[in-house]
Every structure is written in C-alpha cells, then in structure tokens.
Scaffold this motif. Structure first.
Motif: not given
Length: 236
Positions: A106-113
C-alpha cells in the motif's frame, strides 16, 4: 532442525539443499545488491540486517519453497501481501521465473522500488500492485504468502477471498506463530501447522490450507462475546 547461522551457510543451503541453479543465484545476488543500494534512499529493511542479507532476507524467503515436499508445491499464481522490500515475493519470483507472482503493497515508494527491481532483474513474471488488501479485486491464487503482515485472524479476514481449499498458505512469523494458530477462532476451518524457521530459532512459518469460515460459529461467538459484556456491565 539446524538453523542457518551465516551468509556462507545461507548460500550453501540454496545451492545444495534447494537446488538453486547458477542463473537464479545470480538473480538473488543482484537482488541483494539492489536492496542494499535502495536502502540508502529509503528504509526498506533494518540496516543491521544488511550485513547478513542472504540469511535474514533471501533464505528467509526461499525456505518457503523447501517447506513442502518436493513435487507437491502447487503450481500457478502466487500472491504476496504486504511485500514491502520484496520478501518473500520478489525472491520467490527470482527463484521461479516461470511462475506468475503478484506483489501487493500500500506504500507508493515501496511499489515503485519493487517495479524497478523486477525490471532490473529481468523478471517478466512479476505484477506489482499499489493497493490496500481490502481494495484488491477478488482473484484466486495457488499460493498466498505474507511475511509478518498482520495477525493470522485479521489476515484471513482480509484475504480468505483469494483462497480455495487447495490454496497453500505460507506465512513467515515470529515467536508467536504457534500461539496465533492456537488462538484462531473456531469459525475458521483450516489445516494450519507451524514449521520451524531455518533462519531464526525463535521464529516459525505457518503452513497449510483454509477450507473457509463457518458463519454460524462466527455469529455464535459474537453473541457470546456480547452476552459476556452485558453481564459484566450489569455487575458494575
């Protein structure tokens, strides 16, 4: 069961016990490097674990493939909930590039990574989804994993709709793994047990299948809880 104690033992276990080939070992090594680099930009994992990333993260994920007897691991799509830094889901995808693996966070920075890492590893089997579990469209999976994502009862309430009675659940947990299974409400019809973690003598992995939920037992339990509350209120 012998617990893996260092990086050398972790890599040896992957090669000699799990049978990981040279190409997959190279992908895992690249994943470890990418993790260490990205951890300087965002706090993906505790910094203290980076000196033993193979033990704490790679093998901690890969052990899920060795928990069930060889040849009995369900084939088909794998769902990893609350993936975070990519464990176990991204490591599983690197080990099994022919299997479709969906990584949810649910965290954008994590999914981008996760998307960048999958691309740099050349993994075309990975789907990264930015979403809360509650908002995911219902779809059935052969395997569901979640690494310390939520207490077992809450996790089942959130994600049982992705499961069939044949779906294998693989849930790395801490020291309370057995307690979570024991405390699971009777309304859940399951066949869960706990396997000792290879990477932490205090941790366990919840393994098994979920038949479903007995709604009658759920309502009975809710009535019992409400009645107890009314009795206690009357005594005050």
């Amino acid at each position: 069961m012998t617990v893996i104690a260092n990086e050398g033992e972790a890599q040896a276990w992957l090669r000699d016990v799990l049978g990981v080939d040279a190409a997959a070992m190279e992908r895992l090594a690249r994943l470890a490097t990418l993790l260490i680099e990205e951890n300087q930009r965002q706090n993906l994992v505790a910094k203290g674990t980076l000196s033993h990333v193979w033990q704490r993260h790679v093998v901690d994920s890969a052990q899920l493939l060795g928990i069930v007897p060889r040849g009995t691991m369900p084939q088909g799509a794998w769902l990893d909930l609350g993936t975070g830094a990519g464990f176990p889901g991204l490591a599983i995808a690197a080990l099994e590039p022919a299997r479709a693996v969906t990584l949810v966070d649910s965290r954008r920075l994590r999914t981008e990574w996760l998307a960048r890492a999958a691309s740099q590893l050349g993994l075309q089997n990975v789907t990264v989804v930015l979403s809360r579990v509650e908002d995911l469209p219902t779809q059935l999976y052969s395997v569901i994993s979640a690494r310390a994502f939520a207490p077992l009862d809450k996790l089942l309430h959130l994600s049982a709709r992705f499961s069939t009675p044949q779906t294998l659940w693989l849930l790395p947990k801490g020291a309370k793994a057995a307690h979570e299974v024991e405390e699971l409400p009777a309304s859940w019809n399951h066949m869960f047990h706990v396997e000792q973690s290879l990477t932490d003598p205090q941790a366990g992995v919840i393994v098994g299948t979920l038949v479903g939920q007995d709604r009658a037992k759920t309502k009975s339990s809710m009535r019992h809880t409400r009645d107890l509350g009314e009795v206690r209120g009357a005594k005050r």
